[in-house]
Scaffold this motif. Sequence first.
Motif, PDB file in Angstrom:
ATOM      1  N   ALA A  90      64.702 -46.712   4.573  1.00 40.32           N
ATOM      2  CA  ALA A  90      64.352 -47.788   5.518  1.00 40.32           C
ATOM      3  C   ALA A  90      64.201 -47.292   6.951  1.00 40.32           C
ATOM      4  O   ALA A  90      63.957 -48.097   7.848  1.00 40.32           O
ATOM      5  N   SER A  91      64.314 -45.986   7.174  1.00 40.96           N
ATOM      6  CA  SER A  91      64.284 -45.491   8.555  1.00 40.96           C
ATOM      7  C   SER A  91      62.876 -45.296   9.101  1.00 40.96           C
ATOM      8  O   SER A  91      62.710 -45.066  10.300  1.00 40.96           O
ATOM      9  N   SER A  92      61.852 -45.360   8.240  1.00 42.36           N
ATOM     10  CA  SER A  92      60.478 -45.172   8.737  1.00 42.36           C
ATOM     11  C   SER A  92      59.482 -45.724   7.724  1.00 42.36           C
ATOM     12  O   SER A  92      59.864 -46.176   6.643  1.00 42.36           O
ATOM     13  N   GLY A  93      58.223 -45.685   8.085  1.00 43.82           N
ATOM     14  CA  GLY A  93      57.118 -45.962   7.163  1.00 43.82           C
ATOM     15  C   GLY A  93      57.237 -47.268   6.387  1.00 43.82           C
ATOM     16  O   GLY A  93      57.530 -48.331   6.954  1.00 43.82           O
ATOM     17  N   ILE A  94      57.005 -47.181   5.092  1.00 45.00           N
ATOM     18  CA  ILE A  94      56.971 -48.369   4.236  1.00 45.00           C
ATOM     19  C   ILE A  94      58.343 -49.047   4.197  1.00 45.00           C
ATOM     20  O   ILE A  94      58.434 -50.280   4.190  1.00 45.00           O
ATOM     21  N   GLY A  95      59.414 -48.271   4.202  1.00 48.82           N
ATOM     22  CA  GLY A  95      60.763 -48.843   4.132  1.00 48.82           C
ATOM     23  C   GLY A  95      61.106 -49.646   5.375  1.00 48.82           C
ATOM     24  O   GLY A  95      61.685 -50.742   5.287  1.00 48.82           O
ATOM     25  N   ALA A 152      69.199 -44.676   4.573  1.00 50.66           N
ATOM     26  CA  ALA A 152      68.377 -43.467   4.742  1.00 50.66           C
ATOM     27  C   ALA A 152      69.316 -42.440   5.365  1.00 50.66           C
ATOM     28  O   ALA A 152      70.514 -42.717   5.545  1.00 50.66           O
ATOM     29  N   ARG A 153      68.793 -41.262   5.711  1.00 51.23           N
ATOM     30  CA  ARG A 153      69.677 -40.222   6.274  1.00 51.23           C
ATOM     31  C   ARG A 153      69.732 -40.263   7.791  1.00 51.23           C
ATOM     32  O   ARG A 153      70.720 -39.848   8.383  1.00 51.23           O
ATOM     33  N   ARG A 154      68.692 -40.762   8.472  1.00 56.47           N
ATOM     34  CA  ARG A 154      68.671 -40.714   9.950  1.00 56.47           C
ATOM     35  C   ARG A 154      69.322 -41.956  10.549  1.00 56.47           C
ATOM     36  O   ARG A 154      68.714 -43.027  10.585  1.00 56.47           O
ATOM     37  N   GLU A 155      70.549 -41.750  11.035  1.00 53.70           N
ATOM     38  CA  GLU A 155      71.321 -42.906  11.508  1.00 53.70           C
ATOM     39  C   GLU A 155      70.699 -43.591  12.722  1.00 53.70           C
ATOM     40  O   GLU A 155      70.704 -44.822  12.802  1.00 53.70           O
ATOM     41  N   GLY A 177      72.945 -42.443   4.227  1.00 56.85           N
ATOM     42  CA  GLY A 177      73.168 -41.774   2.951  1.00 56.85           C
ATOM     43  C   GLY A 177      71.926 -41.089   2.425  1.00 56.85           C
ATOM     44  O   GLY A 177      70.812 -41.347   2.884  1.00 56.85           O
ATOM     45  N   ASP A 178      72.164 -40.230   1.463  1.00 57.35           N
ATOM     46  CA  ASP A 178      71.108 -39.451   0.816  1.00 57.35           C
ATOM     47  C   ASP A 178      71.006 -39.950  -0.622  1.00 57.35           C
ATOM     48  O   ASP A 178      71.985 -39.844  -1.381  1.00 57.35           O
ATOM     49  N   VAL A 179      69.847 -40.484  -1.006  1.00 61.00           N
ATOM     50  CA  VAL A 179      69.735 -41.080  -2.346  1.00 61.00           C
ATOM     51  C   VAL A 179      69.925 -40.069  -3.474  1.00 61.00           C
ATOM     52  O   VAL A 179      70.234 -40.449  -4.600  1.00 61.00           O
ATOM     53  N   ASN A 192      63.638 -49.593  -4.109  1.00 59.76           N
ATOM     54  CA  ASN A 192      63.931 -48.156  -4.150  1.00 59.76           C
ATOM     55  C   ASN A 192      62.693 -47.401  -3.667  1.00 59.76           C
ATOM     56  O   ASN A 192      61.819 -47.025  -4.440  1.00 59.76           O
ATOM     57  N   ASN A 193      62.673 -47.191  -2.372  1.00 63.74           N
ATOM     58  CA  ASN A 193      61.471 -46.716  -1.690  1.00 63.74           C
ATOM     59  C   ASN A 193      61.596 -45.272  -1.195  1.00 63.74           C
ATOM     60  O   ASN A 193      60.579 -44.608  -0.986  1.00 63.74           O
ATOM     61  N   ALA A 194      62.818 -44.783  -0.990  1.00 68.95           N
ATOM     62  CA  ALA A 194      62.999 -43.445  -0.403  1.00 68.95           C
ATOM     63  C   ALA A 194      62.227 -42.405  -1.206  1.00 68.95           C
ATOM     64  O   ALA A 194      62.261 -42.408  -2.437  1.00 68.95           O
ATOM     65  N   PRO A 211      54.509 -31.370  -8.273  1.00 67.97           N
ATOM     66  CA  PRO A 211      55.853 -31.955  -8.416  1.00 67.97           C
ATOM     67  C   PRO A 211      55.886 -33.414  -7.966  1.00 67.97           C
ATOM     68  O   PRO A 211      56.572 -34.248  -8.582  1.00 67.97           O
ATOM     69  N   TYR A 212      55.156 -33.742  -6.918  1.00 72.89           N
ATOM     70  CA  TYR A 212      55.091 -35.140  -6.450  1.00 72.89           C
ATOM     71  C   TYR A 212      54.496 -36.036  -7.531  1.00 72.89           C
ATOM     72  O   TYR A 212      55.035 -37.105  -7.834  1.00 72.89           O
ATOM     73  N   ILE A 213      53.392 -35.578  -8.127  1.00 77.88           N
ATOM     74  CA  ILE A 213      52.740 -36.357  -9.188  1.00 77.88           C
ATOM     75  C   ILE A 213      53.704 -36.565 -10.352  1.00 77.88           C
ATOM     76  O   ILE A 213      53.870 -37.683 -10.864  1.00 77.88           O
ATOM     77  N   SER A 256      56.941 -36.420 -10.274  1.00 80.66           N
ATOM     78  CA  SER A 256      58.077 -37.268  -9.854  1.00 80.66           C
ATOM     79  C   SER A 256      57.682 -38.743  -9.867  1.00 80.66           C
ATOM     80  O   SER A 256      58.468 -39.602 -10.264  1.00 80.66           O
ATOM     81  N   LYS A 257      56.472 -39.050  -9.436  1.00 79.50           N
ATOM     82  CA  LYS A 257      56.066 -40.455  -9.358  1.00 79.50           C
ATOM     83  C   LYS A 257      55.740 -41.022 -10.744  1.00 79.50           C
ATOM     84  O   LYS A 257      55.864 -42.233 -10.963  1.00 79.50           O
ATOM     85  N   HIS A 258      55.292 -40.159 -11.684  1.00 77.25           N
ATOM     86  CA  HIS A 258      55.185 -40.608 -13.076  1.00 77.25           C
ATOM     87  C   HIS A 258      56.585 -40.920 -13.615  1.00 77.25           C
ATOM     88  O   HIS A 258      56.776 -41.895 -14.350  1.00 77.25           O
ATOM     89  N   THR A 290      46.913 -44.377  -0.302  1.00 73.93           N
ATOM     90  CA  THR A 290      47.239 -43.684   0.939  1.00 73.93           C
ATOM     91  C   THR A 290      47.621 -44.674   2.034  1.00 73.93           C
ATOM     92  O   THR A 290      46.858 -45.584   2.358  1.00 73.93           O
ATOM     93  N   THR A 291      48.820 -44.466   2.581  1.00 75.07           N
ATOM     94  CA  THR A 291      49.417 -45.396   3.536  1.00 75.07           C
ATOM     95  C   THR A 291      49.826 -44.622   4.775  1.00 75.07           C
ATOM     96  O   THR A 291      50.377 -43.514   4.674  1.00 75.07           O
ATOM     97  N   ARG A 292      49.584 -45.210   5.939  1.00 72.75           N
ATOM     98  CA  ARG A 292      49.906 -44.515   7.199  1.00 72.75           C
ATOM     99  C   ARG A 292      51.421 -44.475   7.404  1.00 72.75           C
ATOM    100  O   ARG A 292      52.054 -45.509   7.587  1.00 72.75           O
ATOM    101  N   SER A 293      51.995 -43.263   7.327  1.00 72.80           N
ATOM    102  CA  SER A 293      53.448 -43.096   7.456  1.00 72.80           C
ATOM    103  C   SER A 293      53.725 -41.646   7.839  1.00 72.80           C
ATOM    104  O   SER A 293      52.799 -40.858   8.049  1.00 72.80           O
ATOM    105  N   GLU A 294      55.007 -41.295   7.903  1.00 74.47           N
ATOM    106  CA  GLU A 294      55.347 -39.906   8.255  1.00 74.47           C
ATOM    107  C   GLU A 294      54.886 -38.926   7.185  1.00 74.47           C
ATOM    108  O   GLU A 294      54.485 -37.811   7.481  1.00 74.47           O
TER     109      GLU A 294
END
Length: 254
Positions: free
Chosen positions: A16-21, A39-42, A64-66, A91-93, A157-159, A161-163, A190-194
């Motif tokens: 939840a610290s950036s982007g879609i979250g 998220a990790r960035r307090e 926290g770190d998921v 569950n977006n992280a 690996p991303y592909i 992981s998302k499957h 494709t979404t504008r985020s970090e």
Amino acid sequence: MDNDLLSGKVVLITGASSGIGAAAARVFAREGATVVLTARREERLAALTAELRDKGVRAGYVVGDVSVAADAARAVDFAVAEYGRLDAAFNNAGIGGDRTPLHLMTDDVYDTVMDTNVRGVFNCLRYEIAAMLDHGRGSVVNNSSVGGLVAIPTAAPYIASKHAVIGFTRAAADEYAKQGIRVNAVAPGTTRSEITADWFGRNPGLEDLANSLTPQGRTAAPEEIAEAAAWLLSDRCPFLTGTVLPVDGGFVNQ
Ligand code: NDP
């Protein structure tokens, strides 16, 4: 607009610290939810929580770190201890990882992408579902990707992981359907985020390519994904479970 899609619901948002979250935190709060951010960035979480509280929203955060099971458990425990129950979770992280041809991909990229995107969802689902079973109902949306439905070059690996996120979505939806828990996924294009700023910054031409491959010819604002997740989490679609909703400007439909 009534702005009551998630009225009275306690919703956990990971990443939840950036982007879609972060967009989801604002959209869900606007729709009446009490939001628990993790998220990790307090600093980011504290600032967003303060922004929401200033608007009268019930909001709290847990750093926290998921990929660490105890951190996922703490986030769920906080929601239940502070607000009485957990009604819903997004569950977006997730991380993108370096873009490299598969035969040059390192163990490090594989490990960090899988730990965050797959183990993270596994960790969160376990504790969220346990809390929802205590309450007798719940709704979860996992953030997959169009990369969970089709291949995208140089991101193996991303592909994968998302499957896997879609696999967990289907498994959990099937197991808990009779216990009042719905589990669905969104598959953003494709979404504008970090994540995409990083990918586009390091790969000239990639943004134009993404636009040209998308029938709508553009990228999404993070809020466009959050709006779809809000509806899936809400009580407006009670017969919907185990599904994957592409939010992608027509990308996977081509
Ligand atoms: P961002 O990089 O802006 O957001 C990612 C979020 O995940 C951040 O809040 C980050 O927070 C958090 N995060 C990363 N690793 C961890 C971790 N180990 N533990 C806890 N939180 C973590 O990118 P997006 O908003 O784009 O990404 C959100 C999701 O959307 C991801 O799952 C991504 O795969 C998915 N997605 C994005 C697309 C896009 O084009 N942008 C397309 C399809 C899917 P922090 O660093 O503070 O921990």
